[in-house]
Structure formats: C-alpha cells, structure tokens
Design a protein around this motif. Structure first.
Motif, PDB file in Angstrom:
ATOM      1  N   SER A   1     -23.018 -28.705 -53.332  1.00 16.31           N
ATOM      2  CA  SER A   1     -23.674 -28.359 -52.078  1.00 16.31           C
ATOM      3  C   SER A   1     -25.023 -27.723 -52.354  1.00 16.31           C
ATOM      4  O   SER A   1     -25.135 -26.873 -53.223  1.00 16.31           O
ATOM      5  CB  SER A   1     -22.799 -27.384 -51.275  1.00 16.31           C
TER       6      SER A   1
ATOM      7  N   GLU B   1     -33.736 -35.760 -49.783  1.00 19.14           N
ATOM      8  CA  GLU B   1     -33.130 -36.033 -48.479  1.00 19.14           C
ATOM      9  C   GLU B   1     -31.671 -36.384 -48.710  1.00 19.14           C
ATOM     10  O   GLU B   1     -31.354 -37.353 -49.409  1.00 19.14           O
ATOM     11  CB  GLU B   1     -33.857 -37.156 -47.757  1.00 19.14           C
ATOM     12  N   ASP B   2     -30.793 -35.561 -48.159  1.00 18.45           N
ATOM     13  CA  ASP B   2     -29.350 -35.699 -48.373  1.00 18.45           C
ATOM     14  C   ASP B   2     -29.016 -35.705 -49.865  1.00 18.45           C
ATOM     15  O   ASP B   2     -28.090 -36.386 -50.310  1.00 18.45           O
ATOM     16  CB  ASP B   2     -28.818 -36.971 -47.704  1.00 18.45           C
TER      17      ASP B   2
ATOM     18  N   TYR C   1     -33.024 -34.977 -38.534  1.00 19.41           N
ATOM     19  CA  TYR C   1     -32.504 -33.925 -39.406  1.00 19.41           C
ATOM     20  C   TYR C   1     -31.621 -32.950 -38.640  1.00 19.41           C
ATOM     21  O   TYR C   1     -31.848 -32.651 -37.469  1.00 19.41           O
ATOM     22  CB  TYR C   1     -33.657 -33.151 -40.052  1.00 19.41           C
TER      23      TYR C   1
ATOM     24  N   ASN D   1     -34.581 -29.677 -49.338  1.00 17.28           N
ATOM     25  CA  ASN D   1     -33.604 -30.744 -49.133  1.00 17.28           C
ATOM     26  C   ASN D   1     -33.432 -30.953 -47.635  1.00 17.28           C
ATOM     27  O   ASN D   1     -32.875 -30.093 -46.935  1.00 17.28           O
ATOM     28  CB  ASN D   1     -32.258 -30.397 -49.777  1.00 17.28           C
TER      29      ASN D   1
ATOM     30  N   VAL E   1     -31.639 -32.547 -44.628  1.00 17.31           N
ATOM     31  CA  VAL E   1     -30.281 -33.042 -44.390  1.00 17.31           C
ATOM     32  C   VAL E   1     -30.239 -33.735 -43.029  1.00 17.31           C
ATOM     33  O   VAL E   1     -30.511 -33.115 -41.992  1.00 17.31           O
ATOM     34  CB  VAL E   1     -29.253 -31.899 -44.442  1.00 17.31           C
ATOM     35  N   THR E   2     -29.911 -35.019 -43.039  1.00 13.25           N
ATOM     36  CA  THR E   2     -29.851 -35.770 -41.793  1.00 13.25           C
ATOM     37  C   THR E   2     -28.510 -35.542 -41.096  1.00 13.25           C
ATOM     38  O   THR E   2     -27.546 -35.042 -41.684  1.00 13.25           O
ATOM     39  CB  THR E   2     -30.046 -37.273 -42.046  1.00 13.25           C
TER      40      THR E   2
ATOM     41  N   ARG F   1     -24.937 -36.254 -39.710  1.00  9.70           N
ATOM     42  CA  ARG F   1     -23.841 -37.094 -40.145  1.00  9.70           C
ATOM     43  C   ARG F   1     -23.287 -37.893 -38.964  1.00  9.70           C
ATOM     44  O   ARG F   1     -23.524 -37.578 -37.793  1.00  9.70           O
ATOM     45  CB  ARG F   1     -22.729 -36.228 -40.759  1.00  9.70           C
TER      46      ARG F   1
ATOM     47  N   LEU G   1     -27.496 -43.372 -43.504  1.00  7.16           N
ATOM     48  CA  LEU G   1     -26.643 -42.642 -44.439  1.00  7.16           C
ATOM     49  C   LEU G   1     -25.207 -43.080 -44.205  1.00  7.16           C
ATOM     50  O   LEU G   1     -24.683 -42.968 -43.090  1.00  7.16           O
ATOM     51  CB  LEU G   1     -26.760 -41.133 -44.238  1.00  7.16           C
TER      52      LEU G   1
ATOM     53  N   THR H   1     -21.138 -43.156 -46.021  1.00  4.83           N
ATOM     54  CA  THR H   1     -20.217 -42.696 -47.067  1.00  4.83           C
ATOM     55  C   THR H   1     -18.905 -43.461 -46.975  1.00  4.83           C
ATOM     56  O   THR H   1     -18.461 -43.839 -45.883  1.00  4.83           O
ATOM     57  CB  THR H   1     -19.944 -41.185 -46.943  1.00  4.83           C
TER      58      THR H   1
ATOM     59  N   THR I   1     -21.787 -42.916 -51.639  1.00  4.09           N
ATOM     60  CA  THR I   1     -22.793 -42.652 -50.607  1.00  4.09           C
ATOM     61  C   THR I   1     -23.944 -43.631 -50.761  1.00  4.09           C
ATOM     62  O   THR I   1     -24.428 -43.868 -51.872  1.00  4.09           O
ATOM     63  CB  THR I   1     -23.331 -41.210 -50.708  1.00  4.09           C
TER      64      THR I   1
ATOM     65  N   LYS J   1     -27.820 -44.444 -49.219  1.00  6.80           N
ATOM     66  CA  LYS J   1     -28.939 -43.883 -48.466  1.00  6.80           C
ATOM     67  C   LYS J   1     -30.066 -44.904 -48.421  1.00  6.80           C
ATOM     68  O   LYS J   1     -30.467 -45.465 -49.451  1.00  6.80           O
ATOM     69  CB  LYS J   1     -29.437 -42.607 -49.147  1.00  6.80           C
TER      70      LYS J   1
END
Length: 554
Positions: free
Chosen positions: A4, A175-176, A197, A221, A223-224, A226, A286, A288, A298, A300
């Motif tokens: 993380s 990014e992510d 984001y 970083n 983060v988009t 989810r 994105l 997963t 993942t 991207k």
C-alpha cells in the motif's frame, strides 16, 4: 497481501493496531477534518483576498496610486522614449534602464525599470513633460507584493519545494502504483481528467531508497476510482465561458473475481487569449482479476491525446498593452502589444519575416499511451511478491514558434519486489527488497519553422537518437523498537547509461549543408541511503526525524 502506498505515513506497518469502535473513528475523523479546515482557512482567505485585489489592479492603481499612474492629457505629442529614459537615469544615476512601459492611454504614465545590480526600481514619469512622479522599489510596489503573495502560496511537496510547470523532472509520479515517469525523468500532470481520481498519496522528501531515480523531491501516487466505488455508470457535462465544454463518463463494477473501472473524458475550449483553443481526449482503465486468494492480476491503460493552439509568449510590457492578444491576426495590421516572431522566409537561412501566432499556426499535438500489467502473489500470510511491466510511449508534434519538434519516445519500466512482514532480532519488522529496470528510446527531429500556410516546417536542423537505461536495487526495513518507536533504514543503488548521437545541420548563405556530429556514451552510479526514527506518543501525535538522500540523472 498487496503493498500500500499511503501518503505521509510509514510505507509499511509492522504492528496491527486494535480496531477502534465506529463512533470513535467518526469522532476522530471529524475532529481532524475540522482542524484541517482551520489550518487551511488562512491560506484560502489569503488567496481569495490577493486574487480579488489583483483582479481590480487597474482600478486600485487609478485611485490609491493615481498620483503616479495617472496624468492629465496635454496638447501636443508625448516626449520621445530617449528623453524619458534620460530623465529616469537622472533620477537614478547609479542605475541603468532595462525596460520601459510606454503609455497605453493618453492619461497613463510611462514607467521605466532601472537596474542597480539585482535591485530594480520603477520610475514613473509624466510622458508630456518628463517630470518624475515617483520612484519605488519594484519588489515593494503594491501590486507586485499582492501578486507575489498570491503566486507563492502553492501546493508543493515539502522537502525541496518540488513543483511542476509543464514537464516535471524532480519527483516520481505514479498512477495506481504504475509509474508514469519515464526513464529520462519526465513526468506530466495533464494525462487524466482530475475527476478520475479518488485520492493522491504524497511521499515527502527524497525517496530514492523507495522509488529510485528522480525521486529527489518525493513522489506522488494518483489513485483512480475503483469499480466498486463507481458501481454503475456516471455521466457529466461541464460548460463554461470561452467555449469550454467537458463531457466525461465513468463505468465501473465488480463481477466475481473481476473488478473494472473505465473513465473517459472529452474536453475542449477556445481559450481566453487569441489563438489558444484546446482539445483533449482521455481514456483511463483499471482492471483487476483475482483467481485465487493468493494471486492478483492488474491491468492499467492510459491514453491521452491533446491538440492545442499556442499564443505568443510576450514580454510584460506587451502583456500590459494587449493582455488577450486581440487584433493579432496578421503582423502587417497588428494592434499594439501583439507578439510576433521572425521566421525564415525559405525555412533555411537568410531573410526573415515577422508573423503572429495566427500566421505561424503555432501548435502542439501530443499523444501519450501507457499500458501496464502487474502480478501479485502471496507466498504466505507474511510474504508478498510483486512483478509489474509498463510500456510507455510519448509522441510529440510541436511546431512551436521559431522551431518545431517531432519525436517518439517509447520506454519500458520493469519492477519486481518482495515484502516480508515478520520478526527481526525478536522485534516486529517489515522488510522490502526490489530490483528495477527502465529504459527510454529518444527519437527526435528539430526543424526550422516556415511562415504562412499553416504549421509549415522548414529545414531539418537536428536529428537525435539516444537510449537511457537505469538498473538498480533497493532495500528497506522498518523495525518496531517499542510500542511508540519505529526505526527505518534503507538504501538504493542505481546505474544509469546514456548512449546516443545528435546531428545538427547548418545552411550557410553561400549554399550547401554543414553537419556536426555529437556522440554520447556515459555511465553513472548513484547511491542513496535513508535513516529515520518515528516516535508516536499516542494516536493523535507523531514526531519524525529523518535523514535521506535522492538522486536524479538527466
């Protein structure tokens, strides 16, 4: 378990704290949100106040400072610039004139900037009789103070005051968790519409032991959102003045072991300055796939295209005369203050002709495509192995001003790392080791600009082919010394090689072509250690002492 990236907190946690009650969490979040609001309030008030003052700059100068900015029109012509410069030099005999703002209106004064070393003095003169109305240090001029207060209150990464204008090279951007900083250190912040984001994780200070090359100023970083956050379809439209229109949509959801989110955006506008329209489209995906509890895949994808007209870059005096570049369609009939550039008539050598931004069709048309894949595998409840590969291609078409650049910059970024949570010397610890490799092929052509008929290219003046590669390893450990103390030690070593050649072309007036070849074959080894100690007396307070270094190879 996935790694993380969490803002200013320690990168890994060695202790699992007891989960507080929901009410306690709510009260804590509300309390710190309130404190954060109080801390931000003075800055917001300052920005609002200074922005409002600067918006009414002309009105304020015409009332509070009318004694030096306004004169009564007189019969006859104004004095020549030579006379005004002479009078200003007499008022400041130890300084030399460096610029002069001629009166834009019959009631306006002339302003001469005098330089005495680094010091700048503004001398206000009556343009009709040459009288000196006032002298003031430029840094102490009221509107300059207002602008400086408004401009210097910016968001930056504490540690080296890292900021970005256009291309940033002093911080690593992800990014992510996928890097969008290429091997030469170039990062841009116009890849994705901000609506994609959900948060931004900030790593302050030098972070090379964690992110390698170019993390001298820290890391960001983005983060988009989810798929589970979107859970359906969202669509929005923004419209504004100067032809601004933004259509954007988000799609997201969860289906069994799959989670996906897709953001698209189409933004365009005319711009408030002449020859400043823009048009940009973005796709951000994105996805997963979790086939087992121990494996996660993942994908991207980012694709951004931008096309924008570019206005001329004028001097401060030109801006004051014509801030919006109105009446600048042609140099022959240009209004006062219009910015012009001298382009070679034949695109090679010899005579030049002045053109405005419209006549030169100054333009930028770029595309950026990023595709990344990541596999995370848990060997057990304490050990995670992560491997990711990113393909990043940046293409440019930039017929700027007197020269034009066209190029393709494809690159790869490979990272494999292992995170282990366990004991070290009988103390709870989290360890991290990584191997990283990234490379960039630079293929760039530079041309002279030719006037008229659109963004025409003249002769080729430079041909660059180069490859930059970075190979390095990183190691980091966090050790829980006691309930309130955490120690961190890390080190990164990276070897950079740069190979390439650049051919420049000249076009003598006598005819023919001359060439100059420059080769480069360099290698650099960079090492960066890190030591820090964190003391957390309770859940609300923490004190950190940190010594860290970073490196960047340009």
């Amino acid at each position: 378990m996935s790694q993380s990236l969490q803002g200013d907190a320690t990168a890994f946690s060695a202790v699992v704290a007891a989960r507080p009650a929901p009410d306690a969490v709510y009260r804590a979040v509300w309390r710190w949100h309130f404190y954060a609001g109080l801390l931000c309030l003075p800055f917001l008030v300052l920005l609002s106040a200074t922005g409002s003052l600067y918006l009414f700059k002309d009105e304020i100068n015409g009332t509070l400072f009318a004694y030096r900015t306004t004169v009564v029109p007189q019969a006859g012509r104004t004095l020549s610039p030579d006379v005004l410069l002479f009078n200003a030099s007499q008022a400041e005999p130890a300084a030399v004139p460096v610029s002069m703002a001629v009166p834009a209106e019959p009631t306006a004064t002339a302003v001469v900037t005098m330089a005495d070393g680094p010091r700048r003095t503004l001398v206000y003169l009556n343009p009709y009789n040459g009288d000196v109305l006032d002298r003031v240090d430029r840094d102490d001029e009221f509107m300059m103070v207002v602008r400086r207060l408004h401009r210097d209150v910016v968001v930056s990464i504490r540690g080296n005051n890292a900021r970005a204008t256009g291309v940033s090279r002093n911080m690593v951007v992800l990014e992510d968790g996928f890097p969008v900083t290429q091997a030469d250190g170039s990062s841009r912040f116009d890849l994705v519409d901000p609506r994609a984001y959900s948060r931004i994780d900030v790593f302050r200070g030098p972070q090379s032991p964690f992110f390698g090359n170019f993390a001298t100023g820290g890391a960001l970083n983005f983060v988009t959102r989810r798929g589970s956050e979107i859970n359906g379809v969202e669509y929005g439209v923004d419209a504004g003045s100067f032809g601004y229109l933004n259509n954007y949509a988000a799609f997201g959801g969860v289906s069994g072991p799959f989670e996906y989110s897709l953001f698209t955006s189409d933004t365009r506008g005319n711009g408030f300055i002449s020859h400043n329209s823009f048009d940009t489209q973005t796709i951000n995906f994105l996805g997963t796939y979790t086939p087992t509890p121990d494996d996660r895949f993942t994908l991207k994808i980012i694709n951004n295209g931008v096309a924008t007209d570019l206005p001329g870059r004028g001097s401060l005096n030109q801006f004051r005369l014509n801030p919006f570049q109105r009446g600048c369609a042609s140099a022959a009939a240009a209004a006062p203050g219009c910015v012009t550039y001298n382009l070679l008539l034949n695109g090679r050598n010899g005579a030049t002709v002045p053109v405005t931004a419209d006549e030169g069709a100054f333009f930028r048309g770029d595309r950026r495509t990023i595709v990344g894949g990541r596999w995370e595998h848990d060997f057990d409840a304490f050990t995670t192995w992560r491997t990711q590969l990113v393909f990043d291609d940046r293409q440019i078409n930039q017929p700027f001003y007197t020269t034009a650049a066209r190029g393709d910059f494809p690159g790869f970024n490979f990272l494999t790392d292992v995170t282990r949570r366990g004991d070290l010397f009988g103390l709870p610890a989290t360890g991290y080791v990584a191997l990283a490799y990234n490379t960039l092929d630079s293929n760039s052509l530079t041309y002279n600009r030719a006037p008229y008929g659109g963004p025409r290219l003249g002769a080729l003046t430079a041909d660059l082919e180069a490859t930059q590669a970075n190979l390095g390893g990183r190691a980091r450990v966090e050790l829980q010394l006691a309930e309130q103390w955490i120690a961190v030690a890390g080190i990164s070593a990276e070897n950079t090689t740069i190979n390439g050649r650049n051919i420049t072309y000249g076009f003598p007036a006598a005819g023919g072509v001359t060439t100059t070849l420059a080769n480069i074959d360099r290698s650099f080894l960079n090492v960066a250690p890190e030591l820090s100690l964190l003391y957390r007396p309770d859940t609300d307070w923490q004190f950190r002492g940190r010594v860290a270094t970073g490196y960047a190879t340009l």
